[in-house]
Write a protein that holds these residues in place. Structure first.
Motif, mmCIF file in Angstrom:
data_model
loop_
_atom_site.group_PDB
_atom_site.id
_atom_site.type_symbol
_atom_site.label_atom_id
_atom_site.label_comp_id
_atom_site.label_asym_id
_atom_site.label_seq_id
_atom_site.Cartn_x
_atom_site.Cartn_y
_atom_site.Cartn_z
ATOM 1 N N ILE A 1 6.725 6.098 1.963
ATOM 2 C CA ILE A 1 5.352 5.146 1.541
ATOM 3 C C ILE A 1 5.411 4.810 0.131
ATOM 4 C CG2 ILE A 1 3.065 4.836 1.827
ATOM 5 C CD1 ILE A 1 3.129 6.535 4.332
ATOM 6 N N MET B 1 3.254 3.124 -3.069
ATOM 7 C CA MET B 1 2.131 2.386 -3.765
ATOM 8 C C MET B 1 2.377 1.888 -5.120
ATOM 9 S SD MET B 1 -1.855 3.756 -4.633
ATOM 10 C CE MET B 1 -2.429 3.440 -2.848
ATOM 11 N N ALA C 1 1.478 13.273 -3.481
ATOM 12 C CA ALA C 1 2.261 12.092 -3.929
ATOM 13 C C ALA C 1 3.127 12.275 -4.981
ATOM 14 C CB ALA C 1 1.256 11.062 -4.363
ATOM 15 N N GLU D 1 4.895 7.413 -4.533
ATOM 16 C CA GLU D 1 5.800 7.465 -3.152
ATOM 17 C C GLU D 1 5.236 8.872 -2.317
ATOM 18 O OE1 GLU D 1 8.826 9.540 -2.250
ATOM 19 O OE2 GLU D 1 9.175 10.465 -4.297
ATOM 20 N N TRP D 2 5.632 8.876 -1.111
ATOM 21 C CA TRP D 2 5.571 9.998 -0.226
ATOM 22 C C TRP D 2 6.305 9.924 0.858
ATOM 23 C CZ3 TRP D 2 1.581 6.825 -1.963
ATOM 24 C CH2 TRP D 2 0.406 7.280 -2.526
ATOM 25 N N GLY E 1 2.531 11.335 3.352
ATOM 26 C CA GLY E 1 1.707 10.227 3.078
ATOM 27 C C GLY E 1 0.445 9.812 4.025
ATOM 28 N N ASN F 1 -3.645 10.585 3.028
ATOM 29 C CA ASN F 1 -3.370 10.733 1.525
ATOM 30 C C ASN F 1 -2.873 9.513 0.796
ATOM 31 O OD1 ASN F 1 -3.569 13.455 1.157
ATOM 32 N ND2 ASN F 1 -1.650 13.943 2.014
ATOM 33 N N CYS F 2 -2.173 8.570 1.473
ATOM 34 C CA CYS F 2 -1.596 7.541 0.883
ATOM 35 C C CYS F 2 -2.689 6.479 0.435
ATOM 36 C CB CYS F 2 -0.553 6.705 1.632
ATOM 37 S SG CYS F 2 -1.085 6.141 3.295
ATOM 38 N N LEU G 1 0.214 -1.035 -0.927
ATOM 39 C CA LEU G 1 0.554 0.096 -0.022
ATOM 40 C C LEU G 1 1.498 -0.422 1.181
ATOM 41 C CD1 LEU G 1 0.298 3.397 -0.019
ATOM 42 C CD2 LEU G 1 -1.553 2.971 1.565
#
Length: 213
Positions: free
Chosen positions: A28, A30, A69, A82-83, A88, A93-94, A126
């Motif tokens: 994932i 952002m 993250a 990134e996760w 994430g 969390n994301c 995202l």
């Protein structure tokens, strides 16, 4: 220091040569970008603007680890987080990292206004999916992600101003988010991304508490 730069456990794998062969992983991403960056830079000048960005990203570092993250890279006044999918999505969390970063900056608003005359605000996108992770370079080695997911995440972020949203989330990730009642969302169907033939469905996401306040 190695964990801080590459993420926990990654440096040892680099030494073992694991990433010389590209690996397919799910991640994932952002993309965080400073709002009104041109205006701020013109008013502050290069040196003070650089300090402004440094101070803003110090506040970002206060929240990233708490939301599992990793900062993949800084590009000018933009940061890419990134996760893994698991990290994430755990406790959202994301998504939560964006709102915690926003809170962190708000708590330092007086500091920024007094020192710079501006308060930093960020817009973000995202998105996630399968990407290639590999070691590149010989003189200066780096670990890099390659794939359409990266490009798409960047292009989604470029639509924040158009839709007047601080956080745009792809349908791919929004469908995986738990406890959606924490957020208010606005759906944008058939969003056109520059350079892509297919359109996407995006969600403008705000924290319910932010709306109440």
């Amino acid at each position: 220091m190695a964990n801080g730069k590459f993420g926990k456990g990654i440096f040892m794998k680099m030494l073992l040569g694991i990433y010389k062969k590209p690996q397919q992983v799910e991640r994932i991403f952002m993309f965080l970008d400073l709002k009104s960056s041109t205006t701020i830079a013109e008013n502050l000048g290069n040196y003070k603007y650089s300090q402004f960005i440094q101070d803003a990203f110090i506040e970002l570092n206060e929240v990233v680890a708490k939301h599992s993250a990793t900062i993949y890279q800084y590009v000018g006044d933009e940061a890419v987080l990134e996760w893994s999918m698991k990290n994430g999505l755990y406790n959202n969390n994301c998504v939560e990292v964006f709102f915690k970063f926003k809170e962190q900056l708000t708590s330092k608003k007086d500091y920024f206004q007094e020192k710079y005359g501006f308060h930093p605000e960020f817009k973000a996108s995202l998105h996630g999916g399968k990407v290639i992770f590999a070691e590149i370079g010989t003189i200066k080695k780096e670990l890099a992600y390659h794939g359409d997911v990266i490009n798409t995440t960047a292009r989604i972020q470029s639509l924040c101003n158009q839709y007047q949203q601080q956080l745009l989330v792809s349908e791919t990730i929004w469908n995986l988010i738990h406890s959606k009642n924490r957020y208010d969302s606005q759906v944008y169907r058939n969003a056109f991304l520059k350079g892509k033939d297919e359109t996407l469905t995006l969600f403008g996401v705000q924290k319910v508490a932010d709306l109440v306040s």
